[in-house]
Scaffold this active site. Structure first.
Site, PDB file in Angstrom:
ATOM      1  N   LYS A   1      -6.633  -7.798  -1.313  1.00  0.00           N
ATOM      2  CA  LYS A   1      -5.865  -9.029  -1.103  1.00  0.00           C
ATOM      3  C   LYS A   1      -4.421  -8.780  -1.502  1.00  0.00           C
ATOM      4  CE  LYS A   1      -5.738 -13.916  -2.454  1.00  0.00           C
ATOM      5  NZ  LYS A   1      -6.343 -14.977  -3.293  1.00  0.00           N
TER       6      LYS A   1
ATOM      7  N   LYS B   1      -6.010  -6.567  -5.917  1.00  0.00           N
ATOM      8  CA  LYS B   1      -5.256  -7.789  -5.639  1.00  0.00           C
ATOM      9  C   LYS B   1      -3.814  -7.579  -6.090  1.00  0.00           C
ATOM     10  CE  LYS B   1      -5.063 -12.757  -6.514  1.00  0.00           C
ATOM     11  NZ  LYS B   1      -5.675 -13.897  -7.232  1.00  0.00           N
TER      12      LYS B   1
ATOM     13  N   GLU C   1      -8.717   0.969  -9.384  1.00  0.00           N
ATOM     14  CA  GLU C   1      -9.222  -0.380  -9.638  1.00  0.00           C
ATOM     15  C   GLU C   1     -10.589  -0.590  -8.975  1.00  0.00           C
ATOM     16  OE1 GLU C   1      -8.234  -2.686 -11.537  1.00  0.00           O
ATOM     17  OE2 GLU C   1      -6.051  -2.598 -11.813  1.00  0.00           O
TER      18      GLU C   1
END
Length: 326
Positions: free
Chosen positions: A249, A197, A234
């Protein structure tokens, strides 16, 4: 082979031919509808920067969920906007709080016919608008925040969420949530990790949608737009911690990241077509600059083509209706 033996246009001659040879297709079951519910409303409140999207009441949210089922939409992601906020986002833990009550209401309305997802993050609930609690220096305290995420996750699972979406980008959030769920007996509650994100300028309309109290930005915990390899790190960490699904995102400006993640992920991959992406297309279409239906369909298909198996989009129900027509 060269021309005239090879003419790629032969496979584009008619709509039927193009349908037959299409490499990627959209289906309603792959779409997830993000939805906002705001405490204290007597009727749905339009969001000015997102034409067609509202802050729901209980009744309108239940209607939206039922409509999604009728259209074959795969899931709904719930965000709550409380009447009262504090430094620790305590309303997020209240079993009768706006989000936890909404989860119960939607589950009561649709049962297991729609995958009910909920946002595990404090930003809607804090009076400072950050995704976690702040230390004495105003820095988001990662580990103190994790403790609250674990409690939020259990509260949302207790309310009936099928899937939890931790979106705060705290280190270790998936592991803490998974452990909390296991200890509370929610072994079948899935985790959709917001694994990559990014801090983005395109979140602007979402801030209106949740009445965000944020001052400043979230760049100390959301990812830097300049980084590509870091996204894989991540994702790998979230997979190790027990993520059942992972998400990228935003979608639009991060299709390269989405393709990277899709190429390596052993679990389903989602992408979130965020508020700014929605607002830009709606604004351009309202001005007559682009064809609205064509742009919406093409934008979501591009996300699918880049590797998303699931797409969170504010057009989920409308697009599902078009797909059923077609």
């Amino acid at each position: 082979m060269s021309f005239p033996n090879h003419r790629p246009r032969r496979l584009r001659t008619t709509p039927a031919m193009r349908r037959l040879t299409a490499e990627h297709r959209l289906a309603p079951a792959e779409l997830i509808l993000p939805a906002f519910i705001r405490e204290g409303l007597s009727e749905p409140a339009p969001i000015s920067s997102m034409p067609g999207v509202v802050q729901h009441t209980t009744d309108s949210l239940k209607r939206a969920a039922a409509e999604a089922v009728e259209l074959g939409v795969g899931g709904i992601m719930l965000f709550g906007v409380p009447a009262m906020r504090d430094a620790s986002g305590s309303a997020s833990l209240d079993p009768e709080g706006v989000l936890n009550k909404a989860i119960r209401d939607v589950r009561a309305e649709v049962g297991d016919e729609l995958v009910v997802m909920s946002d595990v993050c404090l930003d809607e609930f804090t009076d400072h608008g950050h995704c976690g609690v702040l230390d004495a220096n105003g820095y988001v305290d990662n580990d103190a925040t994790l403790e609250l995420y674990g409690q939020m996750a259990v509260a949302q699972a207790d309310a009936g969420a099928h899937v939890l979406g931790p979106s705060g980008m705290m280190d270790g959030q998936v592991a803490v949530i998974r452990q909390a769920l296991e200890e509370a007996g929610h072994k079948n509650t899935a985790v959709l990790a917001y694994a990559a994100k990014y801090a983005s300028a395109f979140y602007g309309p979402f801030r209106e949608a949740v009445d965000s109290q944020l001052k400043g930005d979230r760049r100390t915990y959301q990812m830097d737009a300049a980084n590509r390899r870091e996204a894989i790190i991540e994702v790998e960490l979230d997979l190790e911690e027990g993520a059942d699904m992972v998400m990228v995102k935003p979608a639009m400006s991060y299709l390269d990241i989405l393709a990277d993640v899709a190429a390596m992920s052993p679990v389903p991959v989602a992408a979130y077509q965020i508020s700014g992406e929605y607002a830009m297309i709606e604004a351009a279409a309202a001005n007559g600059w682009i064809d609205r239906r064509g742009a919406i369909t093409e934008s979501v298909l591009g996300i699918k083509r880049a590797g998303a198996g699931m797409v969170l989009t504010y057009w989920a129900s409308e697009l599902a209706g078009w797909l059923k027509e077609d």
